[in-house]
Write a protein that holds these residues in place. Structure first.
Motif, PDB file in Angstrom:
ATOM      1  N   GLY A   9      -5.573 -11.111   1.161  1.00 20.71           N
ATOM      2  CA  GLY A   9      -5.455  -9.664   1.124  1.00 20.71           C
ATOM      3  C   GLY A   9      -5.108  -9.156  -0.261  1.00 20.71           C
ATOM      4  N   VAL A  10      -5.345  -9.997  -1.274  1.00 23.39           N
ATOM      5  CA  VAL A  10      -4.984  -9.678  -2.657  1.00 23.39           C
ATOM      6  C   VAL A  10      -6.265  -9.471  -3.458  1.00 23.39           C
ATOM      7  CG1 VAL A  10      -3.954 -10.582  -4.769  1.00 23.39           C
ATOM      8  CG2 VAL A  10      -2.787 -10.876  -2.574  1.00 23.39           C
ATOM      9  N   GLU A  11      -6.268  -8.480  -4.342  1.00 28.38           N
ATOM     10  CA  GLU A  11      -7.394  -8.209  -5.236  1.00 28.38           C
ATOM     11  C   GLU A  11      -7.000  -8.601  -6.661  1.00 28.38           C
ATOM     12  OE1 GLU A  11      -9.985  -4.444  -7.018  1.00 28.38           O
ATOM     13  OE2 GLU A  11      -8.365  -4.119  -5.576  1.00 28.38           O
ATOM     14  N   ASP A  69       4.849  -3.573  -2.330  1.00 33.42           N
ATOM     15  CA  ASP A  69       4.531  -2.806  -3.546  1.00 33.42           C
ATOM     16  C   ASP A  69       3.022  -2.561  -3.626  1.00 33.42           C
ATOM     17  OD1 ASP A  69       4.444  -1.692  -6.114  1.00 33.42           O
ATOM     18  OD2 ASP A  69       6.113  -2.941  -6.792  1.00 33.42           O
ATOM     19  N   ASP A  70       2.644  -1.311  -3.855  1.00 34.80           N
ATOM     20  CA  ASP A  70       1.221  -0.953  -3.940  1.00 34.80           C
ATOM     21  C   ASP A  70       0.743  -0.835  -5.395  1.00 34.80           C
ATOM     22  OD1 ASP A  70      -1.262  -0.289  -2.788  1.00 34.80           O
ATOM     23  OD2 ASP A  70      -0.885   1.844  -3.103  1.00 34.80           O
ATOM     24  N   ALA A  95      -4.424  -5.459  -1.682  1.00 30.90           N
ATOM     25  CA  ALA A  95      -5.507  -4.569  -1.253  1.00 30.90           C
ATOM     26  C   ALA A  95      -5.448  -4.310   0.256  1.00 30.90           C
ATOM     27  CB  ALA A  95      -6.861  -5.166  -1.632  1.00 30.90           C
ATOM     28  N   ASP A  96      -5.183  -5.352   1.045  1.00 26.75           N
ATOM     29  CA  ASP A  96      -5.138  -5.235   2.513  1.00 26.75           C
ATOM     30  C   ASP A  96      -3.764  -5.712   2.957  1.00 26.75           C
ATOM     31  OD1 ASP A  96      -5.388  -5.380   5.255  1.00 26.75           O
ATOM     32  OD2 ASP A  96      -7.479  -6.056   5.179  1.00 26.75           O
ATOM     33  N   GLU A 146       5.186   6.715  -2.608  1.00 28.93           N
ATOM     34  CA  GLU A 146       3.805   6.667  -3.095  1.00 28.93           C
ATOM     35  C   GLU A 146       3.493   5.365  -3.829  1.00 28.93           C
ATOM     36  OE1 GLU A 146       4.887   9.188  -7.150  1.00 28.93           O
ATOM     37  OE2 GLU A 146       3.388   9.941  -5.744  1.00 28.93           O
ATOM     38  N   ARG A 147       4.504   4.600  -4.198  1.00 24.09           N
ATOM     39  CA  ARG A 147       4.283   3.338  -4.904  1.00 24.09           C
ATOM     40  C   ARG A 147       4.258   2.132  -3.980  1.00 24.09           C
ATOM     41  NH1 ARG A 147       9.363   4.125  -8.714  1.00 24.09           N
ATOM     42  NH2 ARG A 147      10.099   4.739  -6.642  1.00 24.09           N
TER      43      ARG A 147
END
Length: 297
Positions: free
Chosen positions: A159-161, A62-63, A94-95, A27-28
């Motif tokens: 793709g980074v927030e 890593d999310d 993010a993406d 989940e992480r």
């Protein structure tokens, strides 16, 4: 027996192949299924997932929200007063598919290297457009927001927030500290001198006003005293005039007594006068003789 000998290796191979085709997504994290380097599937939900053994591979990212410290950098604000800034950023992937295409096999390390360049450029651009006083004041929050918004747009192709950007430390370069402190001290001395001069000027005005008020009050008091004294003298003279008009002889007697009292005081009782002097008019008068005879009796 021969069949058993052949079946067991097949079963083992089948088990190994089945096991290698199953993977777990935590989940992480997020996972990409790659086939010959190409993205075939994106696994963002936690749980079991499948891939083709030997042909496909799984890359995990890593999310969670990640932190990145930006090394010290020197900026020059509008007033040419150089500052050393230390900042950090918080971001997340993010993406994940776009992230893979942007950084390739470099992963997080390549992404953070590019983020460093983006954050440094945005920090220099934003802080270089204001004065050092704005950077060191409470306006820093607005400046950090500007840096964050600029970095969000530039980091989007990765793709980074960008979630947050903070300035941890804003100091003067060590080489400039001594001269800056001396300049600050000189400014404070000048301000103190100006304040003392203004205070002395205000004190002089207050003292001058007080002195003028004293003179005015004393003058007015003297004027009123002279008026009262004049009125009293006029009233006294009026009483004397009335008394003299009512009984001139008594008035002469009264004046003679006052003259004798003034003349014959302790330490001032010797006079050299002629016996027929006007000073003894009352003593030589009938009233005086009667008074003397009463005293002798």
């Amino acid at each position: 027996m021969k069949k058993t000998v052949y079946i067991l290796p097949v079963l083992v191979v089948a088990i190994v192949v089945a096991a290698s085709s199953i993977f777990i997504v935590d989940e992480r994290e997020k996972a990409l299924v790659l086939q010959f380097g190409m993205v075939k599937d994106v696994k963002e939900e936690p749980g079991l997932a499948f891939k083709i053994p030997l042909i496909q591979e799984v890359v995990r990212y890593d999310d969670r929200i990640l932190s990145r410290d930006v090394g010290e950098l020197e900026v020059t604000p509008l007033d040419d007063r150089r500052l050393v800034v230390d900042a950090f950023a918080r971001y997340r992937i993010a993406d994940v598919e776009q992230f893979r295409r942007a950084v390739g096999t470099g992963g997080i390390a390549t992404a953070e290297s590019r983020l460093d360049s983006i954050l440094r450029a945005q920090t220099r651009e934003v802080l270089g457009s204001v004065s050092s006083n704005d950077i060191l004041s409470s306006d820093r929050a607005a400046l950090m927001l500007r840096i964050k918004n600029g970095a969000i747009a530039e980091a989007k192709p990765l793709g980074v927030e960008i979630i947050d950007v903070r300035l941890k430390r804003t100091d003067l370069p060590s080489a400039n500290l001594a001269s800056t402190f001396e300049r600050m001290q000189a400014e404070r001395v000048r301000e103190a001198t100006d304040e003392r001069a203004r205070g002395e000027e205000a004190a002089q005005r207050v003292r001058a006003l007080a002195d003028r008020s004293v003179v005015e009050l004393v003058s007015d008091a003297k004027r009123q005293a002279e008026i009262i004294r004049g009125e009293a003298d006029a009233r006294r003279n009026s009483i004397f005039a009335q008394a003299f008009g009512a009984d001139p002889e008594f008035f002469e007697f009264y004046r003679s007594l006052n003259a004798y009292e003034t003349a014959f005081q302790e330490g001032n009782s010797k006079l050299v006068l002629s016996p027929d002097s006007e000073f003894f008019n009352y003593l030589q008068s009938d009233q005086g003789a009667e008074a003397k005879s009463r005293e002798s009796q």
